[in-house]
Design an enzyme around this catalytic site. Structure first.
Site, PDB file in Angstrom:
ATOM      1  N   CYS A 103      -0.844   3.712  -6.439  1.00  0.00           N
ATOM      2  CA  CYS A 103      -1.524   3.054  -5.498  1.00  0.00           C
ATOM      3  C   CYS A 103      -2.032   1.848  -5.884  1.00  0.00           C
ATOM      4  CB  CYS A 103      -2.923   3.843  -5.612  1.00  0.00           C
ATOM      5  SG  CYS A 103      -4.370   3.195  -4.736  1.00  0.00           S
ATOM      6  N   CYS A 150       0.757  -1.024  -0.208  1.00  0.00           N
ATOM      7  CA  CYS A 150      -0.029  -0.072   0.161  1.00  0.00           C
ATOM      8  C   CYS A 150       1.102   1.261  -0.017  1.00  0.00           C
ATOM      9  CB  CYS A 150      -0.730  -0.043   1.431  1.00  0.00           C
ATOM     10  SG  CYS A 150      -1.919   1.302   1.456  1.00  0.00           S
TER      11      CYS A 150
HETATM   12  N1  DGL Z   1      -3.891   0.509  -1.994  1.00  0.00           N
HETATM   13  C1  DGL Z   1      -3.581   1.769  -1.507  1.00  0.00           C
HETATM   14  C2  DGL Z   1      -2.472   2.549  -1.886  1.00  0.00           C
HETATM   15  O1  DGL Z   1      -1.632   1.989  -2.337  1.00  0.00           O
HETATM   16  C3  DGL Z   1      -4.712   2.558  -0.519  1.00  0.00           C
HETATM   17  C4  DGL Z   1      -5.601   3.103  -1.182  1.00  0.00           C
HETATM   18  C5  DGL Z   1      -6.567   3.545  -0.089  1.00  0.00           C
HETATM   19  O2  DGL Z   1      -6.985   2.724   0.799  1.00  0.00           O
HETATM   20  O3  DGL Z   1      -7.146   4.727  -0.082  1.00  0.00           O
HETATM   21  O4  DGL Z   1      -2.455   3.741  -1.741  1.00  0.00           O
END
Ligand code: DGL
Length: 283
Positions: A202, A69
């Site tokens: 993301c 993440c």
């Molecule tokens: N998958 C996430 C990232 O890489 C999280 C996004 C979220 O929960 O807003 O930022």
């Protein structure tokens, strides 16, 4: 056992690349679907939720947790590594983020090299970064890229609502429209010179990579963060063999969620038809 953590479905893009790349390692995944999205939350909440997720994975036997993440990495990784872990009951375990390998790939410069070196100090490329509000407002990507490529132009773009729409498995035309707004916003900033490279910063966004590809100029190269992370993890394990497996995968990858099992399973299958079965952390 290696843990992979994300707010929801996004980390599955990294998890899948790792499970495929390392057939001899045991993996466990945690999606904090009860609290997704993280990207609009205050930083203190992102830190607390990430720490709780990492602890859940440690309790389930992970010795190393990879934050799949970008939001958690930009906001929480350093705090967890430097302030929390050494004082916690989990000494001897580790937590890693995914921004460092992505910056390495974008700048063709090792992370340990944080001053401009030839030839990257002459690089004048335009590099696009798409991300959540929290990732973009952290400025981690532009700061780290410019340390290594001071003449590069880094253009950032928040893709508001895309994480929530992916989590809800909204229909393709709706996802397409959200991606188009993001890409148009980015291209309005870059003007005549389209980006040379784009980082989907993301981990949810590679789930709709084809839509970014459709709207970005053909000359813009999309960096694949899951592949980059898998490459970098291979290098990490060669230096830290204590986290490597016994030579044979002992059990099937385990997927945990804090969310509602039926909807998490249904929506994740839209993007990964063969996704392993989720279990709830509530048990
Ligand atoms: N998958 C996430 C990232 O890489 C999280 C996004 C979220 O929960 O807003 O930022």
């Amino acid at each position: 056992m290696i843990g992979v953590f994300d707010s929801g479905h996004g980390g599955l893009t990294v998890f899948r690349a790792l499970v495929e790349r390392f057939p001899a390692l045991d993996f466990i995944y945690l999606g904090d679907h009860a609290n997704v999205p993280y990207g609009n939350r205050p930083s203190s909440e992102v830190v607390d939720l990430t720490r709780a997720g990492v602890e859940t994975l440690y309790r389930r036997g992970a010795r190393l947790v990879l934050l799949g993440c970008n939001t958690a990495t930009c906001v929480a990784a350093r705090t967890l590594q430097q302030d929390w872990l050494p004082q916690s009951e989990w000494t001897g375990r580790n937590v890693l983020g995914i921004v460092a390998p992505t910056v390495e790939a974008a700048t063709q410069t090792p992370w340990a090299v944080s001053t401009p070196q030839y030839p990257q100090k002459l690089n004048t490329d335009v590099i696009a970064v798409f991300g959540t509000m929290r990732t973009i407002s952290s400025f981690v990507y532009p700061e780290e890229i410019r340390k290594r490529c001071p003449r590069a132009t880094v253009v950032q773009q928040v893709c508001a609502d895309l994480v929530a729409a992916i989590e809800a498995a909204r229909p393709e035309p709706e996802l397409d429209a959200i991606v188009k707004v993001g890409v148009d916003g980015l291209l309005a900033q870059t003007g005549a010179q389209p980006p040379h490279r784009a980082i989907l910063g993301c981990t949810h966004f590679p789930l709709v990579e084809h839509l970014f590809r459709k709207h970005l100029p053909p000359s813009t190269r999309l960096l694949s963060q899951p592949e980059i992370v898998a490459d970098s993890f291979e290098d990490y394990l060669s230096r830290k063999p204590q986290y490597a497996g016994s030579g044979a995968r002992l059990k099937a990858p385990v997927l945990l969620t804090t969310g509602e099992l039926e909807s998490v399973t249904r929506t994740s299958r839209v993007f990964w038809s063969a996704v392993p079965v989720f279990q709830t952390t509530a048990e």
